[in-house]
Design a protein around this motif. Sequence first.
Motif, PDB file in Angstrom:
ATOM      1  N   PHE A  57     -35.189  29.686   9.418  1.00 17.06           N
ATOM      2  CA  PHE A  57     -33.741  29.774   9.447  1.00 17.06           C
ATOM      3  C   PHE A  57     -33.186  29.370   8.089  1.00 17.06           C
ATOM      4  O   PHE A  57     -33.858  28.719   7.289  1.00 17.06           O
ATOM      5  CB  PHE A  57     -33.123  28.948  10.579  1.00 17.06           C
ATOM      6  CG  PHE A  57     -33.344  27.464  10.505  1.00 17.06           C
ATOM      7  CD1 PHE A  57     -32.436  26.638   9.843  1.00 17.06           C
ATOM      8  CD2 PHE A  57     -34.440  26.873  11.130  1.00 17.06           C
ATOM      9  CE1 PHE A  57     -32.628  25.266   9.794  1.00 17.06           C
ATOM     10  CE2 PHE A  57     -34.638  25.497  11.084  1.00 17.06           C
ATOM     11  CZ  PHE A  57     -33.735  24.694  10.412  1.00 17.06           C
ATOM     12  N   THR A  58     -31.966  29.779   7.839  1.00 19.77           N
ATOM     13  CA  THR A  58     -31.282  29.451   6.594  1.00 19.77           C
ATOM     14  C   THR A  58     -30.124  28.524   6.909  1.00 19.77           C
ATOM     15  O   THR A  58     -29.431  28.712   7.915  1.00 19.77           O
ATOM     16  CB  THR A  58     -30.775  30.738   5.901  1.00 19.77           C
ATOM     17  OG1 THR A  58     -31.914  31.564   5.614  1.00 19.77           O
ATOM     18  CG2 THR A  58     -30.037  30.425   4.614  1.00 19.77           C
ATOM     19  N   GLY A  59     -29.937  27.530   6.060  1.00 14.11           N
ATOM     20  CA  GLY A  59     -28.840  26.590   6.223  1.00 14.11           C
ATOM     21  C   GLY A  59     -27.980  26.550   4.974  1.00 14.11           C
ATOM     22  O   GLY A  59     -28.489  26.639   3.858  1.00 14.11           O
ATOM     23  N   ARG A  60     -26.680  26.449   5.197  1.00 12.10           N
ATOM     24  CA  ARG A  60     -25.732  26.335   4.085  1.00 12.10           C
ATOM     25  C   ARG A  60     -25.275  24.876   4.027  1.00 12.10           C
ATOM     26  O   ARG A  60     -24.793  24.321   5.023  1.00 12.10           O
ATOM     27  CB  ARG A  60     -24.538  27.245   4.309  1.00 12.10           C
ATOM     28  CG  ARG A  60     -23.505  27.181   3.191  1.00 12.10           C
ATOM     29  CD  ARG A  60     -22.397  28.203   3.414  1.00 12.10           C
ATOM     30  NE  ARG A  60     -21.395  28.143   2.393  1.00 12.10           N
ATOM     31  CZ  ARG A  60     -21.501  28.670   1.170  1.00 12.10           C
ATOM     32  NH1 ARG A  60     -22.602  29.315   0.835  1.00 12.10           N
ATOM     33  NH2 ARG A  60     -20.526  28.567   0.307  1.00 12.10           N
ATOM     34  N   ASN A  61     -25.427  24.282   2.861  1.00 10.66           N
ATOM     35  CA  ASN A  61     -25.110  22.875   2.649  1.00 10.66           C
ATOM     36  C   ASN A  61     -23.975  22.749   1.649  1.00 10.66           C
ATOM     37  O   ASN A  61     -23.924  23.502   0.672  1.00 10.66           O
ATOM     38  CB  ASN A  61     -26.348  22.144   2.123  1.00 10.66           C
ATOM     39  CG  ASN A  61     -27.523  22.306   3.065  1.00 10.66           C
ATOM     40  OD1 ASN A  61     -27.576  21.678   4.100  1.00 10.66           O
ATOM     41  ND2 ASN A  61     -28.465  23.167   2.710  1.00 10.66           N
ATOM     42  N   GLU A  62     -23.095  21.783   1.902  1.00 14.63           N
ATOM     43  CA  GLU A  62     -21.954  21.599   1.016  1.00 14.63           C
ATOM     44  C   GLU A  62     -21.688  20.123   0.776  1.00 14.63           C
ATOM     45  O   GLU A  62     -21.639  19.335   1.715  1.00 14.63           O
ATOM     46  CB  GLU A  62     -20.697  22.241   1.612  1.00 14.63           C
ATOM     47  CG  GLU A  62     -20.789  23.738   1.752  1.00 14.63           C
ATOM     48  CD  GLU A  62     -19.535  24.371   2.323  1.00 14.63           C
ATOM     49  OE1 GLU A  62     -18.461  23.728   2.290  1.00 14.63           O
ATOM     50  OE2 GLU A  62     -19.629  25.515   2.800  1.00 14.63           O
ATOM     51  N   LEU A  63     -21.542  19.800  -0.488  1.00 17.45           N
ATOM     52  CA  LEU A  63     -21.073  18.499  -0.935  1.00 17.45           C
ATOM     53  C   LEU A  63     -19.906  18.759  -1.881  1.00 17.45           C
ATOM     54  O   LEU A  63     -19.762  19.884  -2.369  1.00 17.45           O
ATOM     55  CB  LEU A  63     -22.191  17.748  -1.666  1.00 17.45           C
ATOM     56  CG  LEU A  63     -23.357  17.262  -0.797  1.00 17.45           C
ATOM     57  CD1 LEU A  63     -24.465  16.701  -1.669  1.00 17.45           C
ATOM     58  CD2 LEU A  63     -22.887  16.213   0.205  1.00 17.45           C
ATOM     59  N   PRO A  64     -19.099  17.774  -2.186  1.00 18.24           N
ATOM     60  CA  PRO A  64     -17.957  18.035  -3.079  1.00 18.24           C
ATOM     61  C   PRO A  64     -18.370  18.645  -4.426  1.00 18.24           C
ATOM     62  O   PRO A  64     -17.657  19.486  -4.963  1.00 18.24           O
ATOM     63  CB  PRO A  64     -17.332  16.644  -3.267  1.00 18.24           C
ATOM     64  CG  PRO A  64     -17.710  15.895  -2.031  1.00 18.24           C
ATOM     65  CD  PRO A  64     -19.073  16.406  -1.651  1.00 18.24           C
ATOM     66  N   GLU A  65     -19.533  18.256  -4.937  1.00 16.76           N
ATOM     67  CA  GLU A  65     -19.937  18.720  -6.259  1.00 16.76           C
ATOM     68  C   GLU A  65     -20.849  19.950  -6.265  1.00 16.76           C
ATOM     69  O   GLU A  65     -21.113  20.512  -7.332  1.00 16.76           O
ATOM     70  CB  GLU A  65     -20.616  17.578  -7.047  1.00 16.76           C
ATOM     71  CG  GLU A  65     -21.937  17.104  -6.473  1.00 16.76           C
ATOM     72  CD  GLU A  65     -21.839  16.121  -5.302  1.00 16.76           C
ATOM     73  OE1 GLU A  65     -22.895  15.698  -4.828  1.00 16.76           O
ATOM     74  OE2 GLU A  65     -20.719  15.797  -4.851  1.00 16.76           O
TER      75      GLU A  65
END
Length: 167
Positions: A57-65
């Motif tokens: 599976f593919t995951g999308r990750n987000e942090l402010p930077e």
Amino acid sequence: MNQTGIRQYQESITVQASAETLYDLVSDISRTGEWSPVCTSCWWDDEDTAGQPGAWFTGRNELPERTWETRSQVVAADRGREFAWVVGGKFVRWGFTMTPADAGTTLTESWEFLPDGIAMFEEKFGDGAQAQIADRTQQALDGIPVTLAAIKRIAESKSTRLVNSRV
């Protein structure tokens, strides 16, 4: 506290839900964004193998930077007992185990930075590798209790609705 030496961690919480209910929740990777402080969404690379050992599976990750995607492979899929995956197939192992408890189920989330992951960071970041590894380690240490608390809230609110709808 200096986290640079930590390469694995786990934490547990007791949830008033069955092990099967918790497994069904955490193994539905499309819901990961509901509880993860970093991973905002996931999807199966091949719906025909979804949820099975070996599935990707593919995951999308987000942090402010920064924002990035990872591919992960399911390495354990035992309903009511364990659901786990390895990022990149060899870099970091994440998983959930479920154990019956007096007041429901003990849900444990675990994280392990694998040797191939450490080597990849050293190759990719050179002299900055230890700082990058420490950053990722801290994200895991901070994120696991947040994730467990959110899963507990979701699972218990679902259980409450099911019980109330039968009354």
